[in-house]
Design a protein around this motif. Structure first.
Motif: not given
Length: 192
Positions: A129-145, A147-154, A156-159
């Motif tokens: 659940a933590n990883q899924d929430a972070l993935t969603d947050l990171l994906r949306a942030a990357a789409e808004r530029d 954060i960097s899109a150099r890492h896959d959001p999933h 990066l969330a796992a990291f």
């Protein structure tokens, strides 16, 4: 005739959670639990089945309170970097409270796995659940530029979840927010 339960089950689970969090599963006896909760052994068994049942209820209570609050904080953050920083620092703060008892979830994983399959499922579900929430947050942030899109959001969330778990173990060794907070800043560089 069955007796009516004469104690607040939710309060008992909360108190048991605190005891398991402080002492761990193995170091907490049924006798200590009944004394700490102010209930008889028969009442404990009638309400929870056994010590394992009470432990699982305590982990679920942790999920519904501390873990749920952490996920809400991600949703309420102004920007991804600030939300993730706040989440990580708050988790450190909670972990070092009460003499560095760490994180109940990480403690459960390090003490009870791999043998205890119900605990494994609970830990896996919470981390997922933590990883899924972070993935969603990171994906949306990357789409808004944002954060960097150099890492896959999933990935990066796992990291970040893995980093947080290691940080929570470290908080038991060094229960000092000021000593651990700079590590958060290093982890946040993965967003650049």
């Amino acid at each position: 005739m069955a007796r009516t339960r004469e104690f607040d089950t939710e309060a008992a689970v909360s108190r048991a959670m605190d005891l398991f969090w402080t002492r761990g599963y193995e170091a907490t006896s049924v006798r200590e639990l009944t004394q700490h909760l102010g209930i008889g052994q028969g009442s404990l068994y009638a309400a929870f089945g056994d010590k394992d049942g009470l432990y699982r209820a305590a982990l679920e209570h942790y999920r519904a309170t501390f873990a749920a609050a952490a996920l809400r904080s991600l949703e309420e953050g102004a920007d991804a970097r600030s939300a993730i920083r706040a989440l990580l620092v708050e988790r450190i703060r909670i972990a070092v409270e009460h003499g560095g008892r760490g994180c109940l979830l990480v403690n459960a994983a390090t003490e009870r796995l791999p043998e205890d399959q119900p605990t494994r499922r609970t830990v896996r579900d919470m981390l997922g659940a933590n990883q899924d929430a972070l993935t969603d947050l990171l994906r949306a942030a990357a789409e808004r530029d944002e954060i960097s899109a150099r890492h896959d959001p999933h990935t990066l969330a796992a990291f970040l979840v893995t980093f947080l778990n290691g940080l929570l173990v470290s908080s038991k060794i060094t229960p000092d927010v000021r000593a651990l907070e700079p590590l958060v800043e290093v982890a946040l560089t993965t967003l650049d």
